[in-house]
Scaffold this motif. Structure first.
Motif, PDB file in Angstrom:
ATOM      1  N   LEU A 196      -1.941 -21.682 -21.719  1.00  9.76           N
ATOM      2  CA  LEU A 196      -0.846 -21.096 -22.488  1.00  9.76           C
ATOM      3  C   LEU A 196       0.486 -21.195 -21.743  1.00  9.76           C
ATOM      4  O   LEU A 196       0.532 -21.603 -20.585  1.00  9.76           O
ATOM      5  N   TYR A 197       1.552 -20.813 -22.415  1.00 11.55           N
ATOM      6  CA  TYR A 197       2.907 -20.847 -21.884  1.00 11.55           C
ATOM      7  C   TYR A 197       3.476 -19.428 -21.952  1.00 11.55           C
ATOM      8  O   TYR A 197       3.370 -18.768 -22.987  1.00 11.55           O
ATOM      9  N   LEU A 198       4.053 -18.961 -20.860  1.00 14.63           N
ATOM     10  CA  LEU A 198       4.654 -17.620 -20.829  1.00 14.63           C
ATOM     11  C   LEU A 198       6.012 -17.670 -21.505  1.00 14.63           C
ATOM     12  O   LEU A 198       6.955 -18.233 -20.980  1.00 14.63           O
ATOM     13  N   GLU A 199       6.093 -17.108 -22.708  1.00 15.82           N
ATOM     14  CA  GLU A 199       7.331 -17.107 -23.491  1.00 15.82           C
ATOM     15  C   GLU A 199       8.314 -16.055 -22.998  1.00 15.82           C
ATOM     16  O   GLU A 199       9.482 -16.349 -22.804  1.00 15.82           O
ATOM     17  N   GLU A 200       7.818 -14.839 -22.863  1.00 14.23           N
ATOM     18  CA  GLU A 200       8.719 -13.728 -22.606  1.00 14.23           C
ATOM     19  C   GLU A 200       8.000 -12.601 -21.886  1.00 14.23           C
ATOM     20  O   GLU A 200       6.803 -12.409 -22.071  1.00 14.23           O
ATOM     21  N   LEU A 201       8.758 -11.863 -21.093  1.00  6.91           N
ATOM     22  CA  LEU A 201       8.283 -10.641 -20.434  1.00  6.91           C
ATOM     23  C   LEU A 201       9.321  -9.568 -20.689  1.00  6.91           C
ATOM     24  O   LEU A 201      10.517  -9.820 -20.606  1.00  6.91           O
ATOM     25  N   GLU A 202       8.846  -8.374 -20.975  1.00  7.37           N
ATOM     26  CA  GLU A 202       9.778  -7.267 -21.180  1.00  7.37           C
ATOM     27  C   GLU A 202       9.157  -5.986 -20.645  1.00  7.37           C
ATOM     28  O   GLU A 202       8.008  -5.673 -20.957  1.00  7.37           O
ATOM     29  N   LYS A 208       5.415  -5.873 -21.860  1.00  4.30           N
ATOM     30  CA  LYS A 208       5.105  -6.729 -22.999  1.00  4.30           C
ATOM     31  C   LYS A 208       5.130  -8.181 -22.530  1.00  4.30           C
ATOM     32  O   LYS A 208       6.127  -8.651 -22.002  1.00  4.30           O
ATOM     33  N   VAL A 209       4.019  -8.864 -22.733  1.00  7.37           N
ATOM     34  CA  VAL A 209       3.873 -10.254 -22.328  1.00  7.37           C
ATOM     35  C   VAL A 209       3.653 -11.074 -23.594  1.00  7.37           C
ATOM     36  O   VAL A 209       2.718 -10.824 -24.346  1.00  7.37           O
ATOM     37  N   SER A 210       4.537 -12.036 -23.827  1.00  9.56           N
ATOM     38  CA  SER A 210       4.430 -12.892 -25.000  1.00  9.56           C
ATOM     39  C   SER A 210       4.074 -14.304 -24.546  1.00  9.56           C
ATOM     40  O   SER A 210       4.741 -14.875 -23.683  1.00  9.56           O
ATOM     41  N   VAL A 211       2.998 -14.863 -25.125  1.00 10.65           N
ATOM     42  CA  VAL A 211       2.512 -16.188 -24.750  1.00 10.65           C
ATOM     43  C   VAL A 211       2.346 -17.061 -25.986  1.00 10.65           C
ATOM     44  O   VAL A 211       2.220 -16.560 -27.094  1.00 10.65           O
ATOM     45  N   ASP A 212       2.349 -18.361 -25.767  1.00 12.50           N
ATOM     46  CA  ASP A 212       2.162 -19.299 -26.861  1.00 12.50           C
ATOM     47  C   ASP A 212       1.511 -20.559 -26.292  1.00 12.50           C
ATOM     48  O   ASP A 212       1.447 -20.729 -25.071  1.00 12.50           O
ATOM     49  N   LEU A 213       1.054 -21.428 -27.166  1.00 13.13           N
ATOM     50  CA  LEU A 213       0.563 -22.724 -26.715  1.00 13.13           C
ATOM     51  C   LEU A 213       1.774 -23.535 -26.250  1.00 13.13           C
ATOM     52  O   LEU A 213       2.854 -23.425 -26.830  1.00 13.13           O
ATOM     53  N   PRO A 214       1.611 -24.364 -25.228  1.00 13.29           N
ATOM     54  CA  PRO A 214       2.761 -25.127 -24.739  1.00 13.29           C
ATOM     55  C   PRO A 214       3.221 -26.216 -25.703  1.00 13.29           C
ATOM     56  O   PRO A 214       4.385 -26.590 -25.703  1.00 13.29           O
ATOM     57  N   GLN A 232      -2.919 -22.641 -33.167  1.00 11.94           N
ATOM     58  CA  GLN A 232      -2.662 -21.205 -33.025  1.00 11.94           C
ATOM     59  C   GLN A 232      -3.460 -20.645 -31.854  1.00 11.94           C
ATOM     60  O   GLN A 232      -4.540 -21.133 -31.550  1.00 11.94           O
ATOM     61  N   VAL A 233      -2.941 -19.598 -31.232  1.00 17.38           N
ATOM     62  CA  VAL A 233      -3.645 -18.908 -30.156  1.00 17.38           C
ATOM     63  C   VAL A 233      -4.596 -17.913 -30.817  1.00 17.38           C
ATOM     64  O   VAL A 233      -4.163 -17.076 -31.609  1.00 17.38           O
ATOM     65  N   ASP A 234      -5.893 -18.003 -30.502  1.00 17.97           N
ATOM     66  CA  ASP A 234      -6.849 -17.093 -31.143  1.00 17.97           C
ATOM     67  C   ASP A 234      -6.955 -15.770 -30.376  1.00 17.97           C
ATOM     68  O   ASP A 234      -6.552 -15.661 -29.222  1.00 17.97           O
ATOM     69  N   LEU A 235      -7.489 -14.770 -31.045  1.00 20.13           N
ATOM     70  CA  LEU A 235      -7.595 -13.422 -30.476  1.00 20.13           C
ATOM     71  C   LEU A 235      -8.456 -13.364 -29.228  1.00 20.13           C
ATOM     72  O   LEU A 235      -8.164 -12.611 -28.301  1.00 20.13           O
ATOM     73  N   ASP A 236      -9.521 -14.146 -29.181  1.00 19.41           N
ATOM     74  CA  ASP A 236     -10.375 -14.160 -27.993  1.00 19.41           C
ATOM     75  C   ASP A 236      -9.604 -14.635 -26.763  1.00 19.41           C
ATOM     76  O   ASP A 236      -9.775 -14.104 -25.665  1.00 19.41           O
ATOM     77  N   THR A 237      -8.737 -15.627 -26.965  1.00 16.10           N
ATOM     78  CA  THR A 237      -7.915 -16.138 -25.862  1.00 16.10           C
ATOM     79  C   THR A 237      -6.933 -15.074 -25.398  1.00 16.10           C
ATOM     80  O   THR A 237      -6.739 -14.873 -24.192  1.00 16.10           O
ATOM     81  N   VAL A 238      -6.303 -14.381 -26.342  1.00 10.41           N
ATOM     82  CA  VAL A 238      -5.355 -13.310 -25.997  1.00 10.41           C
ATOM     83  C   VAL A 238      -6.079 -12.191 -25.251  1.00 10.41           C
ATOM     84  O   VAL A 238      -5.575 -11.677 -24.246  1.00 10.41           O
ATOM     85  N   ALA A 241       4.876 -15.222 -36.300  1.00 14.23           N
ATOM     86  CA  ALA A 241       5.215 -16.336 -37.185  1.00 14.23           C
ATOM     87  C   ALA A 241       6.696 -16.442 -37.483  1.00 14.23           C
ATOM     88  O   ALA A 241       7.206 -17.535 -37.701  1.00 14.23           O
ATOM     89  N   THR A 242       7.407 -15.348 -37.512  1.00  8.88           N
ATOM     90  CA  THR A 242       8.807 -15.393 -37.936  1.00  8.88           C
ATOM     91  C   THR A 242       9.798 -15.216 -36.790  1.00  8.88           C
ATOM     92  O   THR A 242      10.957 -14.908 -37.022  1.00  8.88           O
ATOM     93  N   ARG A 243       9.381 -15.454 -35.560  1.00  7.42           N
ATOM     94  CA  ARG A 243      10.305 -15.351 -34.438  1.00  7.42           C
ATOM     95  C   ARG A 243      11.413 -16.402 -34.585  1.00  7.42           C
ATOM     96  O   ARG A 243      11.209 -17.460 -35.170  1.00  7.42           O
ATOM     97  N   PRO A 244      12.578 -16.145 -34.030  1.00  5.40           N
ATOM     98  CA  PRO A 244      13.633 -17.171 -34.082  1.00  5.40           C
ATOM     99  C   PRO A 244      13.207 -18.409 -33.293  1.00  5.40           C
ATOM    100  O   PRO A 244      12.596 -18.294 -32.232  1.00  5.40           O
ATOM    101  N   LEU A 245      13.515 -19.566 -33.814  1.00  2.21           N
ATOM    102  CA  LEU A 245      13.241 -20.821 -33.126  1.00  2.21           C
ATOM    103  C   LEU A 245      14.493 -21.153 -32.315  1.00  2.21           C
ATOM    104  O   LEU A 245      15.549 -21.403 -32.881  1.00  2.21           O
ATOM    105  N   THR A 246      14.370 -21.123 -30.997  1.00  2.00           N
ATOM    106  CA  THR A 246      15.542 -21.267 -30.141  1.00  2.00           C
ATOM    107  C   THR A 246      15.455 -22.435 -29.172  1.00  2.00           C
ATOM    108  O   THR A 246      16.438 -22.734 -28.499  1.00  2.00           O
ATOM    109  N   GLU A 247      14.316 -23.079 -29.079  1.00  2.00           N
ATOM    110  CA  GLU A 247      14.134 -24.194 -28.156  1.00  2.00           C
ATOM    111  C   GLU A 247      13.490 -25.355 -28.913  1.00  2.00           C
ATOM    112  O   GLU A 247      12.719 -25.117 -29.847  1.00  2.00           O
ATOM    113  N   PRO A 248      13.747 -26.598 -28.504  1.00  2.00           N
ATOM    114  CA  PRO A 248      13.081 -27.730 -29.166  1.00  2.00           C
ATOM    115  C   PRO A 248      11.565 -27.569 -29.211  1.00  2.00           C
ATOM    116  O   PRO A 248      10.921 -27.910 -30.205  1.00  2.00           O
ATOM    117  N   ARG A 249      10.977 -26.984 -28.171  1.00  2.00           N
ATOM    118  CA  ARG A 249       9.533 -26.751 -28.120  1.00  2.00           C
ATOM    119  C   ARG A 249       9.080 -25.869 -29.278  1.00  2.00           C
ATOM    120  O   ARG A 249       8.021 -26.086 -29.855  1.00  2.00           O
TER     121      ARG A 249
END
Length: 181
Positions: A34-40, A51-57, A62-68, A100-108
């Motif tokens: 996974l990729y570390l999107e955000e920490l708060e 709060k740790v937000s992660v996503d596939l690189p 989609q990231v499944d619940l078992d992985t989270v 699903a509705t987060r702002p898209l802010t990076e080409p990734r």
């Protein structure tokens, strides 16, 4: 993007505490694919929540619940080993994906949403609904959705057009329940 994009890489963790936590967690997150999107760190009442937000690189999966869940346990163990928040008696850990509705802010972010319907606002323009077709280093190609002439008729799309990242002020995925393309 016309509005300053979120910082990327190590620059996205600006305060010393989150930068230290990110440095500690990035290997754990990466091991899970996974990729570390955000920490708060957010205080609320008598407790603090990390709060740790992660996503596939990459890709459109989609990231499944078992992985989270597995990542949450691994992060918790890593934080317990290092005690990076010694000033806190306790804290709550929340591990999630950006949604699903987060702002898209990076080409990734755009690459992760190929084929999806987006609401895009460009500098000085009204928002448009468009299907994301391709992503390049400095632009996206979309097909703008045209309103159906009558209720129940299929949606039509204009010819694909390129939009530079520099002209985009805001972009979000639109949740669809019956996309058939």
């Amino acid at each position: 993007m016309a509005i300053a994009p979120r910082p990327t890489g190590a620059q996205r963790f600006t305060d010393a505490r989150t930068a230290k936590i990110a440095e500690l967690l990035i290997p754990t997150v990466t091991e899970q694919g996974l990729y570390l999107e955000e920490l708060e760190l957010s205080p609320s009442g008598g407790t603090t929540t990390l709060k740790v937000s992660v996503d596939l690189p990459s890709g459109t999966g989609q990231v499944d619940l078992d992985t989270v869940a597995a990542l949450s346990q691994a992060i918790s163990a890593r934080l317990d080993e290092e005690d990076v928040l010694p000033e806190l008696d306790s804290y709550e850990l929340e591990v999630s994906t950006p949604g699903a509705t987060r702002p898209l802010t990076e080409p990734r972010h755009f690459e992760r949403n190929l084929g999806r319907l987006l609401e895009i606002t460009q500098t000085g323009e009204s928002p448009m609904l468009a299907r994301l077709k391709t992503v390049s280093e400095d632009a996206i190609t979309v097909a703008e959705q045209k309103p159906a002439p009558k209720k129940g008729m299929p949606v039509k799309y204009a010819d694909p057009t390129e939009i530079s990242f520099a002209s985009i002020t805001q972009a979000r995925v639109q949740v669809e329940f019956s996309h058939t393309e």
